[in-house]
Design an enzyme around this catalytic site. Structure first.
Site, PDB file in Angstrom:
ATOM      1  N   GLU A  92      -1.918 -13.158 -18.601  1.00  0.00           N
ATOM      2  CA  GLU A  92      -1.955 -12.883 -17.161  1.00  0.00           C
ATOM      3  C   GLU A  92      -0.909 -11.803 -16.905  1.00  0.00           C
ATOM      4  O   GLU A  92       0.290 -12.069 -16.924  1.00  0.00           O
ATOM      5  CB  GLU A  92      -1.640 -14.185 -16.410  1.00  0.00           C
ATOM      6  CG  GLU A  92      -2.209 -14.219 -15.015  1.00  0.00           C
ATOM      7  CD  GLU A  92      -1.188 -13.795 -13.979  1.00  0.00           C
ATOM      8  OE1 GLU A  92      -1.169 -12.588 -13.665  1.00  0.00           O
ATOM      9  OE2 GLU A  92      -0.432 -14.653 -13.501  1.00  0.00           O
ATOM     10  N   CYS A 128       2.413 -10.589  -9.054  1.00  0.00           N
ATOM     11  CA  CYS A 128       1.444  -9.796  -9.813  1.00  0.00           C
ATOM     12  C   CYS A 128       0.253  -9.449  -8.921  1.00  0.00           C
ATOM     13  O   CYS A 128      -0.466  -8.493  -9.176  1.00  0.00           O
ATOM     14  CB  CYS A 128       1.011 -10.526 -11.070  1.00  0.00           C
ATOM     15  SG  CYS A 128       0.276 -12.097 -10.719  1.00  0.00           S
TER      16      CYS A 128
HETATM   17  C1  UN1 Z   1       1.958 -14.155 -10.031  1.00  0.00           C
HETATM   18  O1  UN1 Z   1       2.557 -13.356  -9.328  1.00  0.00           O
HETATM   19  O2  UN1 Z   1       2.167 -14.193 -11.280  1.00  0.00           O
HETATM   20  O3  UN1 Z   1      -2.079 -15.572  -5.809  1.00  0.00           O
HETATM   21  C2  UN1 Z   1       1.007 -15.186  -9.527  1.00  0.00           C
HETATM   22  C3  UN1 Z   1      -0.848 -15.535  -5.619  1.00  0.00           C
HETATM   23  C4  UN1 Z   1      -0.017 -16.685  -6.148  1.00  0.00           C
HETATM   24  C5  UN1 Z   1       0.213 -16.526  -7.614  1.00  0.00           C
HETATM   25  C6  UN1 Z   1       0.799 -15.209  -8.040  1.00  0.00           C
HETATM   26  N1  UN1 Z   1      -0.708 -17.934  -5.867  1.00  0.00           N
HETATM   27  O4  UN1 Z   1      -0.303 -14.612  -5.044  1.00  0.00           O
END
Ligand code: UN1
Length: 519
Positions: A254, A288
């Site tokens: 990821e 992310c």
């Molecule tokens: C991340 O930044 O690794 O969808 C995950 C989202 C959060 C998860 C982010 N529930 O923004």
């Protein structure tokens, strides 16, 4: 008063600090040490993988519904400790308390989903081509999972791996981000106590990146890791993918994102402005899934841009225990990297949302800042208008409170721009036109699409993951993660008492292919 945090291998705290000591610091008040962290080294990681290997068979022998009950108890214990855990997450990462509570909620949601999976974990009964023979499929645990996670979501994203991995009968070595070690240790303790986990089933290794990589290499050579889960940068993800490939493994990756938001002429502009604000600057842009580039239709660009400019200028920034949009950067490393991203701003760009860029200080102030800017790693938000396809700022992920903005004339041009950086994690379109929404869905490379919603904030039971530079096609969450933490095993059982050879001894009905209906 800070606590001291150590790795836990085979149920025992690892003595000493073979990898040295670091401090976990509150980025909102850098003078405040949250925890003293004793780091392990490559040997600690390899030892943890051996402990996990030793514990795996008996953990897999615990009936899946019983493991599901363990997950149920984990969820309840996290819930009972929600405020404490959220306060710790805010202290260590600087994310606003409301977001930290949401992050804890995501762990509970994950447990709530997987507790029932313990009674489901279905295989199939499949008809055989032979009489008196039956076919079956079973989901079997992969074995030992090595899980390496980032610190921007120090507890929720790890739970996406740990909970289903354990539910499926795997044992785990978890290496969290060192700068969020106290939150990680708290989650580790809650899952261990809540689940009543035997020693060695879940192991915690605190180590820096290079020692972790060396330890993972060794553990793979020892045959003690069967699956790697990694959340982090695309660069490190590629290194992990290469390493895993040499051992014929496919990791669950990821990685980064350059997440686009397309605003079409039929969009509700005020709604799109509020989403751009939250997607771009919530969590100080350190998700992310944070917004990378706004791609707005030329006919509404003027109105949208001026409203966004005002919204960013008025947004409350500062102390994360107050009701702010965002607080500080995660830690010094992220602040330094963000300063580097700011050097990508070019003379042809036009800056909006703030009169200043860089660190917020008394000499470089932000009007309305909440708290003492000198105490923490606070940065001005910036909207960079006029980004072009060959700008580094357009092409690369910029983890922090910065977004690009450009315009388009027809939807296919917008989609080409949205896909151009070569990531493919999240995306968003603002439109009232269903045809636009489905055209966008069909041609965007992203694994996740929001219609009239933020690029961030995925729910915990839909597939989460990306394509291209954002991952290798693996998906987390919901039932989709089961394919990462189990392998399909097939079984055939012939009770005919004869050796029936597949494809050779199969009976065939005789069709009459010359038959035609009367005219
Ligand atoms: C991340 O930044 O690794 O969808 C995950 C989202 C959060 C998860 C982010 N529930 O923004």
């Amino acid at each position: 008063m800070s606590t001291s945090i150590t790795s836990v291998v085979g149920g025992l705290e690892v003595p000493g600090a073979p990898g040295g000591c670091v401090q976990s610091v509150n980025p909102a008040r850098v003078s405040e040490v949250v925890a003293e962290v004793a780091l392990g080294d490559a040997g600690t990681f390899a030892a943890a993988a051996r402990a996990a290997r030793a514990a795996q068979r008996s953990w897999a022998d615990v009936p899946a519904p019983v493991r599901g009950r363990a997950v149920a108890h984990m969820g309840r214990l996290v819930e009972a400790n929600a405020e404490r855990l959220a306060r710790l997450v805010t202290a260590e990462t600087g994310k606003p308390y409301a977001e930290a509570l949401g992050e804890v909620r995501e762990i509970v949601d994950t447990c709530d989903f997987f507790l029932g999976e313990g009674r489901r974990l279905y295989g199939q009964t499949v008809p055989s081509e032979m009489p008196d023979k039956q076919l079956f499929t079973f989901r079997t645990p992969v074995g030992v999972a090595a899980v390496i996670t980032a610190g921007n979501f120090p507890v929720a994203v790890p739970s996406w791996y740990l909970v289903p991995a354990l539910l499926c009968g795997n044992t785990v070595v978890w290496k969290p981000a060192d700068y969020a070690s106290a939150s990680a240790r708290a989650l580790f303790d809650l899952l261990g106590h809540g689940g009543g986990l035997p020693a060695g089933v879940l192991n915690l290794v605190l180590a820096d990146g290079e020692q972790t990589f060396a330890g993972l290499t060794r553990a793979l050579q020892d045959g003690c890791v069967d699956k790697i889960g990694f959340t982090g940068s695309s660069t490190v993800g590629a290194r992990i993918g290469e390493l895993a490939g040499r051992h014929l493994q496919s990791p669950c990756l990821e990685l980064g994102g350059k997440n686009p938001m397309v605003i079409t002429p039929t969009a509700d502009i005020d709604l799109a402005v509020s989403a751009a604000l939250f997607s771009g600057f919530g969590t100080a842009g350190q998700r992310c899934t944070s917004l990378g580039t706004i791609i707005v239709h030329a006919s509404i660009a003027g109105e949208f841009t001026s409203k966004l400019d005002t919204a960013v200028r008025q947004a409350p920034v500062g102390d994360p225990s107050a009701g702010v949009l965002y607080g500080p950067m995660l830690n010094q490393r992220f602040a330094d990297r963000f300063e580097h991203y700011l050097t990508w701003i070019q003379p042809h760009h036009h800056l909006l949302g703030s009169d200043h860029t860089g660190r917020i200080t008394t000499r470089n102030p932000r009007p309305g800042f909440i708290g003492d800017p000198a105490a923490g790693l606070y940065y001005h938000p910036v909207v960079v208008a006029g980004v072009r396809q060959d700008d580094t700022l357009f092409r690369e992920e910029t983890f922090g409170p910065i977004i690009g903005l450009t315009t388009y004339h027809d939807l296919d041009e917008a989609i080409t721009l949205a896909n151009a950086p070569g990531y493919g994690l999240s995306s968003s379109i603002y439109t009232r036109d269903a045809a636009d929404a489905f055209h966008f869905r069909r041609h965007i490379t992203a694994g996740m699409i929001s219609v009239n919603n933020s690029t961030s904030g995925a729910e915990a039971h839909l597939p989460f993951g990306g394509n291209a530079k954002s991952g290798n096609g693996s998906r987390q969450s919901g039932t989709w993660i089961l394919d990462q933490f189990t392998r399909w095993q097939s079984m055939n059982w012939d009770y005919s008492g004869t050796l029936q050879k597949a494809q050779m001894d199969t009976t065939e009905l005789t069709p009459d292919q010359s038959f035609r209906l009367d005219d």
